[in-house]
Design a protein around this motif. Structure first.
Motif, PDB file in Angstrom:
ATOM      1  N   ILE A 219       2.892  10.139   3.833  1.00 34.52           N
ATOM      2  CA  ILE A 219       2.178   8.945   4.293  1.00 34.52           C
ATOM      3  C   ILE A 219       2.851   7.687   3.757  1.00 34.52           C
ATOM      4  O   ILE A 219       3.036   6.703   4.473  1.00 34.52           O
ATOM      5  CB  ILE A 219       0.700   9.008   3.867  1.00 34.52           C
ATOM      6  N   GLY A 220       3.227   7.720   2.467  1.00 34.88           N
ATOM      7  CA  GLY A 220       3.848   6.550   1.857  1.00 34.88           C
ATOM      8  C   GLY A 220       5.179   6.189   2.492  1.00 34.88           C
ATOM      9  O   GLY A 220       5.512   5.014   2.639  1.00 34.88           O
ATOM     10  N   GLN A 221       5.942   7.193   2.890  1.00 34.72           N
ATOM     11  CA  GLN A 221       7.250   6.918   3.488  1.00 34.72           C
ATOM     12  C   GLN A 221       7.156   6.323   4.887  1.00 34.72           C
ATOM     13  O   GLN A 221       8.167   5.886   5.445  1.00 34.72           O
ATOM     14  CB  GLN A 221       8.094   8.201   3.524  1.00 34.72           C
ATOM     15  N   GLN A 222       5.957   6.277   5.461  1.00 32.77           N
ATOM     16  CA  GLN A 222       5.807   5.645   6.771  1.00 32.77           C
ATOM     17  C   GLN A 222       6.126   4.156   6.701  1.00 32.77           C
ATOM     18  O   GLN A 222       6.492   3.554   7.712  1.00 32.77           O
ATOM     19  CB  GLN A 222       4.379   5.842   7.291  1.00 32.77           C
ATOM     20  N   GLY A 223       5.975   3.555   5.521  1.00 35.11           N
ATOM     21  CA  GLY A 223       6.197   2.112   5.410  1.00 35.11           C
ATOM     22  C   GLY A 223       7.244   1.731   4.392  1.00 35.11           C
ATOM     23  O   GLY A 223       7.309   0.574   3.984  1.00 35.11           O
ATOM     24  N   VAL A 224       8.062   2.683   3.938  1.00 37.47           N
ATOM     25  CA  VAL A 224       9.063   2.389   2.911  1.00 37.47           C
ATOM     26  C   VAL A 224      10.408   2.986   3.321  1.00 37.47           C
ATOM     27  O   VAL A 224      10.474   4.123   3.778  1.00 37.47           O
ATOM     28  CB  VAL A 224       8.629   2.960   1.535  1.00 37.47           C
TER      29      VAL A 224
ATOM     30  N   LEU B 151       0.834  -1.195   0.000  1.00 39.15           N
ATOM     31  CA  LEU B 151       0.000   0.000   0.000  1.00 39.15           C
ATOM     32  C   LEU B 151       0.873   1.250   0.000  1.00 39.15           C
ATOM     33  O   LEU B 151       0.624   2.195  -0.765  1.00 39.15           O
ATOM     34  CB  LEU B 151      -0.914   0.007   1.222  1.00 39.15           C
ATOM     35  N   TYR B 152       1.913   1.268   0.821  1.00 40.72           N
ATOM     36  CA  TYR B 152       2.799   2.429   0.897  1.00 40.72           C
ATOM     37  C   TYR B 152       3.555   2.639  -0.416  1.00 40.72           C
ATOM     38  O   TYR B 152       3.735   3.776  -0.866  1.00 40.72           O
ATOM     39  CB  TYR B 152       3.779   2.268   2.060  1.00 40.72           C
TER      40      TYR B 152
ATOM     41  N   GLY C 114       0.129  15.444  -3.643  1.00 40.93           N
ATOM     42  CA  GLY C 114       1.369  14.730  -3.899  1.00 40.93           C
ATOM     43  C   GLY C 114       2.301  14.637  -2.702  1.00 40.93           C
ATOM     44  O   GLY C 114       2.693  13.540  -2.292  1.00 40.93           O
ATOM     45  N   TYR C 115       2.655  15.776  -2.109  1.00 40.15           N
ATOM     46  CA  TYR C 115       3.610  15.757  -0.999  1.00 40.15           C
ATOM     47  C   TYR C 115       3.020  15.104   0.253  1.00 40.15           C
ATOM     48  O   TYR C 115       3.750  14.510   1.060  1.00 40.15           O
ATOM     49  CB  TYR C 115       4.078  17.178  -0.685  1.00 40.15           C
TER      50      TYR C 115
ATOM     51  N   ASP D 222       1.355  13.296  12.820  1.00 40.34           N
ATOM     52  CA  ASP D 222       0.306  13.207  11.807  1.00 40.34           C
ATOM     53  C   ASP D 222       0.855  13.739  10.484  1.00 40.34           C
ATOM     54  O   ASP D 222       1.228  14.900  10.380  1.00 40.34           O
ATOM     55  CB  ASP D 222      -0.914  14.024  12.263  1.00 40.34           C
ATOM     56  N   GLY D 223       0.887  12.869   9.468  1.00 41.81           N
ATOM     57  CA  GLY D 223       1.496  13.231   8.200  1.00 41.81           C
ATOM     58  C   GLY D 223       0.817  14.386   7.496  1.00 41.81           C
ATOM     59  O   GLY D 223       1.468  15.222   6.876  1.00 41.81           O
TER      60      GLY D 223
END
Length: 311
Positions: free
Chosen positions: A249-254, A8-9, A243-244, A185-186
């Protein structure tokens, strides 16, 4: 990866790259119409404002993760948002300056994307390691970006050094996000970074765009054209606001190195958007570059030796 929901991330980061890539035309048109720093300033302020109702709605629906409660939480949030905003403002405005001083758009895209290599190097000092497949993928992706972006002779100029410094700051931006994304909180942090970036960008806007215009009225006239505002609103709401925030949020799991590699797809999507929307023809070297970058991103996600190597 950092989470069992890593797919998902990764998908969120790919969506981020898609949004940035397809918004490139709007960014170019908006900078030409309103002035590069004026465009940066206003779109960031709009991006921050667009997230205010999102934060309120998320709180009401109890969807907010790491909602700040204590003073310590708020201090951490403000520190993260401010640090991200400073890095983003410095990086994006140096990029504009590099373009202004003569670097071609293709060379700028390639040199800026060198943050892919800088992120893992800086990460080594923060005890963030990655597998050999990721290093290999970075090398392949950089070669693909060269084929995609650079045409003709490649000679380093002062403007190119500014773009390399811009790449360093974007790498720092990614590492700052990696540190704070799991602590705050992102969406709130993204909102703060845009307001900080907008305020900082107002300085070169006044020094460069306004003072170098024939008159203040001429600057205002350029800013009030439909072409300028369509581009500003598109980039502010979509590229910044969506986008940002998706990046954070995406970088929380990558892993930050893998994230930088995925985000390099922005260049590929910008070329593909030009092909599909504007009918721009693709040369063989550009197609080969796109394939190499896509392949590198996929290869970096593969678990080798029975374990995930980018965690």
């Amino acid at each position: 990866m950092k989470s069992e929901n890593s797919k998902l991330y990764v998908s969120l980061l790919i969506l981020t790259a898609f949004i940035w890539g397809t918004a490139f035309t709007a960014q170019s048109a908006g900078g030409d119409a309103a002035g590069p720093y004026t465009f940066n300033c206003i779109r960031c302020m709009i991006g921050g404002a667009a997230l205010l109702p999102v934060i309120r709605l998320s709180d009401r629906l109890q969807l907010t993760r790491n909602r700040p409660v204590s003073r310590k939480d708020w201090r951490t949030l403000l520190a993260g948002g401010t640090a991200c905003g400073i890095a983003l403002a410095a990086g994006s405005n140096l990029q504009q300056m590099g373009l202004y001083l003569g670097s071609s758009a293709g060379k700028a895209g390639f040199l800026t994307a060198c943050y892919m290599l800088i992120v893992p190097v800086l990460g080594l000092f923060l005890h963030k390691k990655c597998g050999w497949n990721v290093w290999t993928a970075i090398a392949v992706a950089l070669a693909g970006l060269y084929l995609l972006c650079v045409k003709g002779d490649f000679q380093m100029q002062f403007s190119d050094l500014l773009l390399l410094l811009c790449a360093l700051l974007f790498a720092v931006h990614i590492l700052i996000i990696d540190y704070f994304a799991v602590r705050v909180d992102g969406v709130r942090m993204s909102c703060i970074q845009f307001f900080v970036c907008g305020i900082i960008s107002a300085v070169p806007m006044c020094v460069s765009d306004i003072m170098q215009a024939p008159s203040v009225s001429a600057w205002v006239q350029g800013l009030t054209t439909p072409q300028a505002w369509i581009a500003i609103l598109y980039a502010g709401v979509l590229s910044c606001g969506a986008g940002y925030t998706l990046q954070i949020i995406g970088q929380q799991g990558v892993n930050p190195t893998a994230a930088s590699l995925i985000l390099s797809l922005e260049s590929v999507f910008s070329v593909l958007a030009g092909w599909v929307i504007l009918g721009e023809a693709l040369q063989f070297r550009e197609i080969l570059g796109c394939v190499m970058i896509f392949g590198a991103v996929i290869f970096a996600q593969l678990p080798l030796d029975g374990r995930k190597t980018v965690s």
